[in-house]
Design a protein around this motif. Structure first.
Motif, short mmCIF file in Angstrom:
data_model
loop_
_atom_site.label_atom_id
_atom_site.label_comp_id
_atom_site.label_asym_id
_atom_site.label_seq_id
_atom_site.Cartn_x
_atom_site.Cartn_y
_atom_site.Cartn_z
N LEU A 71 0.83 -1.21 0.00
CA LEU A 71 0.00 0.00 0.00
C LEU A 71 0.87 1.26 0.00
N LEU A 72 1.97 1.21 0.71
CA LEU A 72 2.90 2.33 0.70
C LEU A 72 3.41 2.59 -0.72
N GLY A 73 3.70 1.52 -1.46
CA GLY A 73 4.13 1.68 -2.84
C GLY A 73 3.03 2.27 -3.72
N THR A 74 1.81 1.84 -3.46
CA THR A 74 0.68 2.37 -4.23
C THR A 74 0.47 3.85 -3.95
N VAL A 75 0.51 4.22 -2.69
CA VAL A 75 0.36 5.63 -2.33
C VAL A 75 1.49 6.46 -2.92
N GLY A 76 2.70 5.96 -2.85
CA GLY A 76 3.82 6.67 -3.46
C GLY A 76 3.64 6.83 -4.96
N GLY A 77 3.16 5.76 -5.63
CA GLY A 77 2.92 5.85 -7.06
C GLY A 77 1.84 6.86 -7.41
N ILE A 78 0.81 6.93 -6.58
CA ILE A 78 -0.26 7.92 -6.81
C ILE A 78 0.27 9.33 -6.59
N ILE A 79 1.09 9.49 -5.58
CA ILE A 79 1.69 10.81 -5.32
C ILE A 79 2.54 11.25 -6.51
N VAL A 80 3.34 10.33 -7.03
CA VAL A 80 4.19 10.65 -8.18
C VAL A 80 3.33 11.00 -9.39
N THR A 81 2.25 10.26 -9.58
CA THR A 81 1.34 10.54 -10.70
C THR A 81 0.72 11.92 -10.58
N PHE A 82 0.20 12.24 -9.40
CA PHE A 82 -0.41 13.56 -9.21
C PHE A 82 0.62 14.69 -9.30
N TYR A 83 1.81 14.43 -8.83
CA TYR A 83 2.86 15.44 -8.94
C TYR A 83 3.17 15.72 -10.41
N GLY A 84 3.25 14.64 -11.20
CA GLY A 84 3.50 14.80 -12.63
C GLY A 84 2.39 15.59 -13.31
N MET A 97 -3.94 7.05 -16.39
CA MET A 97 -4.52 5.73 -16.06
C MET A 97 -3.43 4.66 -16.04
N ALA A 98 -2.50 4.73 -16.96
CA ALA A 98 -1.40 3.76 -16.99
C ALA A 98 -0.54 3.89 -15.73
N ASP A 99 -0.24 5.13 -15.33
CA ASP A 99 0.56 5.35 -14.12
C ASP A 99 -0.17 4.87 -12.87
N LEU A 100 -1.47 5.13 -12.80
CA LEU A 100 -2.25 4.69 -11.63
C LEU A 100 -2.35 3.17 -11.58
N SER A 101 -2.51 2.54 -12.73
CA SER A 101 -2.60 1.08 -12.73
C SER A 101 -1.26 0.46 -12.32
N LEU A 102 -0.16 1.07 -12.72
CA LEU A 102 1.16 0.59 -12.28
C LEU A 102 1.34 0.77 -10.79
N ALA A 103 0.78 1.85 -10.25
CA ALA A 103 0.89 2.09 -8.81
C ALA A 103 0.17 1.00 -8.02
N LEU A 104 -0.92 0.48 -8.56
CA LEU A 104 -1.68 -0.55 -7.86
C LEU A 104 -0.97 -1.90 -7.83
N GLU A 105 0.01 -2.09 -8.69
CA GLU A 105 0.76 -3.35 -8.68
C GLU A 105 1.44 -3.60 -7.34
N ALA A 106 1.85 -2.56 -6.67
CA ALA A 106 2.53 -2.73 -5.38
C ALA A 106 1.59 -3.33 -4.35
N THR A 107 0.33 -2.90 -4.31
CA THR A 107 -0.63 -3.49 -3.37
C THR A 107 -0.86 -4.95 -3.71
#
Length: 140
Positions: A71-84, A97-107
């Motif tokens: 979940l920490l990886g997912t949250v970090g990925g979402i943060i990076v996506t929103f920052y971008g 959508m591609a970045d968010l789906s990649l973020a969910l891989e960590a969970t």
């Protein structure tokens, strides 16, 4: 933020991989130990329980924390996506959508580690109960 966007997945998946390796190592060690145990070598129930439950705390920690690491990886990925997205410029829905789906891989990876370890942990607890009951029956 550039560091996170480049290395976040490597860090999270490395931690989860290490947790998975430890879980396999401790599980195999416990199964081998249980297969070779000689109940007559233990003079008290406390010493037997101590020997039987070795490494179970580590398995408990792994199965209870692996989803949080994911979940920490997912949250970090979402943060990076929103920052971008906040940097302005062209907002491409497909890329988001591609970045968010990649973020969910960590969970998902965290759950892939946690679920089998939980099952193994519970099987080992059951085996410990059976061995203790056998020990008690021999001592009567």
């Amino acid at each position: 933020m550039e560091f996170l966007s480049v290395y976040l997945d490597y860090i999270i998946f490395s931690i989860l991989g290490f947790m998975g390796f430890l879980a396999i190592w401790f599980s195999v060690e416990r199964v081998i130990f249980f297969s070779k145990i000689k109940l007559e070598n233990y003079t008290s129930l406390d010493s037997l329980e101590e020997a039987l439950t070795k490494h179970l705390t580590a398995l408990y920690i792994i199965y209870s924390n692996a989803p949080y690491i994911g979940l920490l990886g997912t949250v970090g990925g979402i943060i990076v996506t929103f920052y971008g997205m906040s940097l302005g410029g062209d907002i491409d829905a497909k890329k988001i959508m591609a970045d968010l789906s990649l973020a969910l891989e960590a969970t998902g990876a965290g759950l892939i580690v946690a679920i089998p370890v939980l099952m193994i942990y519970n099987m080992l607890l059951r085996k410990i109960d059976l061995i203790i009951n056998k020990y008690k029956a021999l001592r009567q």
